[in-house]
Design an enzyme around this catalytic site. Sequence first.
Site, PDB file in Angstrom:
ATOM      1  N   LYS A 278       0.820  -1.210   0.000  1.00 49.50           N
ATOM      2  CA  LYS A 278       0.000   0.000   0.000  1.00 49.50           C
ATOM      3  C   LYS A 278       0.853   1.258   0.000  1.00 49.50           C
ATOM      4  O   LYS A 278       0.627   2.197  -0.771  1.00 49.50           O
ATOM      5  CB  LYS A 278      -0.941  -0.016   1.202  1.00 49.50           C
ATOM      6  CG  LYS A 278      -1.748   1.259   1.385  1.00 49.50           C
ATOM      7  CD  LYS A 278      -2.703   1.534   0.221  1.00 49.50           C
ATOM      8  CE  LYS A 278      -3.363   2.890   0.368  1.00 49.50           C
ATOM      9  NZ  LYS A 278      -4.199   3.023   1.536  1.00 49.50           N
ATOM     10  N   ASP A 297      -6.548  -0.104   0.499  1.00 50.05           N
ATOM     11  CA  ASP A 297      -6.607  -0.382   1.935  1.00 50.05           C
ATOM     12  C   ASP A 297      -7.988  -0.941   2.242  1.00 50.05           C
ATOM     13  O   ASP A 297      -8.787  -1.211   1.336  1.00 50.05           O
ATOM     14  CB  ASP A 297      -6.286   0.865   2.773  1.00 50.05           C
ATOM     15  CG  ASP A 297      -7.336   1.959   2.638  1.00 50.05           C
ATOM     16  OD1 ASP A 297      -8.309   1.768   1.870  1.00 50.05           O
ATOM     17  OD2 ASP A 297      -7.200   2.995   3.288  1.00 50.05           O
TER      18      ASP A 297
END
Length: 385
Positions: A278, A297
């Site tokens: 991420k 996410d």
Amino acid sequence: MAKHAVLSSGAKLWRSLACANSELRLDLTLACGQSFRWRETAEGHWTGVIGGRVWTLTQTDDTLWYYVYKKQDMRKEGRDEKRKAGISLQEENESEKKFEGPLKKEDEEPVAVTSVLDTEEEDKMLRDYFQLNVKLVDLYMAWGAADPHFKSIADIFTGVRMLRQDPTECLFSLICTSNNNITRIQGMVERLCQAMGTPLFQLDETSYYDFPSLSALADSSVEERLRDLGFGYRARFLHQSAQKILNTHGPQWLEGLRSVPYLQAHNALRTLPGVGTKVADCVCLMSLDKAEAVPIDTHVWQIAKRDYKYATVNRQKSITDKIHRELGDFFRKLWGPYAGWAQAVLFCAELRKFQKLKQMPHLKQPKKEEENEDEMTVVCKKVKN
């Protein structure tokens, strides 16, 4: 002491760029978790640091206004204070000559009017920072044509742009985001700059600092200092990543990743301590010119399942690298080469602070409200890698 500039108090001292609200909304773009160093210092006025300079930005319907603080701002404010105290201009000048001696050429007080060269350079910096060469209205139209859900959001959340941040600032700010939220991240990044950055300006008792250099972050004392400042395990990641970049790759390595393909840049970032899938995608999107990077996410995953009926075969409960890759490909196929920009619009629409816009779409500006400490975890919440 110098004060934060306000457009209504002296518009002649400000400069401007033609920019419609549909191309940029400061309130959404600067507060949606891309950068953590902008503060609303007056209604609709945002102050932060770009390129080692302190800026205040505001906007009207078709114009982006900006004020860049110069040394003469501090000297003028100091003189105003002395005059209020009854010190005449002649006494002030005599005092300066007595204690400072003749001014060297390089120490002379800057003129009040900004030079043409400064204006051109700062215009260029601002255009680059907001990537104003990208026509956002055209992108919104394309995304809306391909995606009915995006179209339903677009009229409310207009003008959400991706910033083009300094890669060092972007990377090390995002390393701080693991298991964190916007308010806490802002505090950590501010403490990091205060501890190791170069002082730039003080306005209304608020001090502004440049972001620390790689060499400052790689210093042997950094981890201990940051732990004392409340960074916890992130202190080690910050220190080790800075050391690895300098010792293994060199100081220009991060900037160099702008010129390599997305997957190559992503995989290179993944080799750094504290950088998972991420965070790597966030850095690619927000500073390395990889508009196709789609950070995933838990909130983006929920958007995919709720609004796009996206489901994995075995219905995993955590985001693995495989899910991250597959979901990114799903959105890239849907939205095209600027998929990361489209994702940012939907992410912004999820933030609690902006929910009132959904009930009041006719309003151009959201009401200012306190940010809940427990509001959704921002940009780079730690996920399983």
